[in-house]
Design an enzyme around this catalytic site. Structure first.
Site: not given
Ligand code: LMR
Length: 392
Positions: A128, A208, A243
């Site tokens: 992420w 996480d 979520k």
């Molecule tokens: C995502 O990866 O789309 C979600 O976790 C929302 C975000 O804050 O990026």
């Protein structure tokens, strides 16, 4: 003075929301930011949350400050779900606090790790994007290893190599379930192996867990985390309710610390509280209080879990449909069927991502990450045809 600041690019994921909104085409598809959508393409408030909010409005008698740790009733009510009903505190070695979403928790975890002497965070690639952004902002070195192979399976050689090279002062960030952005999770056997490798190395695991319940179930999705917790002296867990309770904009998360000794917790948590105070002082209350009210009430808990089951089943169905399409144009959608959670990556080139937007009105991240929950029975055929078209 402020003129000295350099222009920053908009966050690519969040910018997608605006891009999609400004497209006038009625049949456009939003597979961008990670929010769940129903078969009608909506992101409604959970029924259980609505009921808890009603109760909250009726019963809350004060909005006075609670302190940097937030609503400890919320924090503790979640623990059996995260760490297991049998020993949720690991004999008093785990304590938590409320944070503004999973991001707040990660920010605290990484800042606290740095304060404790961590000099490098080992992170799978891709991850992420905010993981790296938080490290950059905190000036913490990142050491990356490949998360997955082109065949859609985890790259165990890479994780083995990264842990073998780990040095004192390293922490490792692991996605508990529903890997973001690939949807490719470690199997239970792979978790067992990773846990064995980490346990001997003295590195600090930061887990996480932002999608519990959206992969294979609340219990199933906690397997890796619980194995790590049972096998290491110290760990940090960053939890998000965005979520699995649909509370995105209310920012509901928690940070949990596993200490080597129960007696060490007050000192560690005093650092977490001090960092929270300096960052946001106290977390927003409303969403956490609603989650607490659900978890304190058997009927509401049942309702919430049923809503979660429905979300998971719908995403699984969309994954099966994509997988059934198999080889589509120049890409193979089959692996998506075995992946978990909201996200999967399709190996589009940047030009193909752009063509999906321009020609077909289909929006997703530049990495090729799609939010499977944006697909419905009504738009999935159009999506598959568009994939075939741009990758042919
Ligand atoms: C995502 O990866 O789309 C979600 O976790 C929302 C975000 O804050 O990026």
């Amino acid at each position: 003075m402020l003129n000295n600041l350099q222009q920053q690019p908009a966050d690519a994921l969040l910018a997608l929301i605006k891009l999609h909104n400004s497209d006038p085409r009625a049949d456009k598809i939003d597979l961008g930011v990670g929010v769940y959508r129903t078969g009608d393409g909506e992101t409604p408030v959970f029924g259980a949350i609505k009921a808890a909010e009603k109760k909250l409005v009726e019963t809350q008698d004060s909005k006075a400050y609670l302190g940097p740790e937030g609503d400890m009733g919320f924090v503790e009510a979640l623990m059996p779900y995260v760490f297991g009903k049998a020993n949720p505190t690991q004999d008093g070695r785990i304590e938590g606090m409320q944070t503004p979403g999973g991001t707040g928790s990660l920010r605290l975890a990484i800042a606290m790790a740095k304060r404790a002497g961590v000099t490098r965070l080992i992170v799978g690639k891709p991850s992420w994007p905010n993981h790296n952004q938080i490290c950059a902002d905190l000036d913490l070195e990142v050491f990356e290893f490949g998360h997955a192979n082109a065949d859609g399976k985890t790259d165990m050689d890479a994780v083995r190599g990264a842990i073998a090279q780990a040095q004192p002062g390293d922490a490792i960030l692991l996605h508990g379930c529903c890997h973001n952005p690939t949807g490719i999770d470690y199997s239970n056997a792979e978790w067992d192996e990773i846990v064995g490798l980490i346990a001997g190395k003295g590195i600090l695991p930061i887990i996480d867990l932002a999608y519990q319940g959206l992969g294979n179930g609340m219990e199933e999705d906690a397997y890796g985390l619980r194995r790590v917790i049972a096998s290491v002296p110290e760990a940090i867990v960053c939890y998000s309710c965005d979520k699995n309770f649909g509370l995105y904009r209310d920012r509901v998360g928690a940070l949990y610390v596993l200490a080597a000794e129960k007696d060490g917790l007050p000192k560690i948590m005093s650092n977490a509280h001090a960092l929270a105070r300096a960052n946001w002082s106290q977390p927003p209350d409303h969403g956490g209080a609603a989650v607490r009210l659900i978890l304190e009430d058997e009927a509401l808990t049942k309702q919430w879990l049923a809503e979660l089951d429905e979300m998971r089943d719908r995403m699984r169905l969309m994954r099966e449909k994509l997988a059934a399409a198999g080889k589509t144009g120049g890409v193979d959608l089959t692996p998506i069927g075995g992946q978990n959670g909201l996200f999967s990556i399709i190996p589009f080139t940047p030009e193909q991502v752009q063509a999906m937007r321009d020609k077909h009105g289909i929006y997703f991240a530049g990495s090729g990450r799609i939010n499977v929950a944006g697909l419905t029975q009504g738009n999935i055929d159009k999506f598959i045809a568009a994939v075939a078209d741009v990758t042919a």
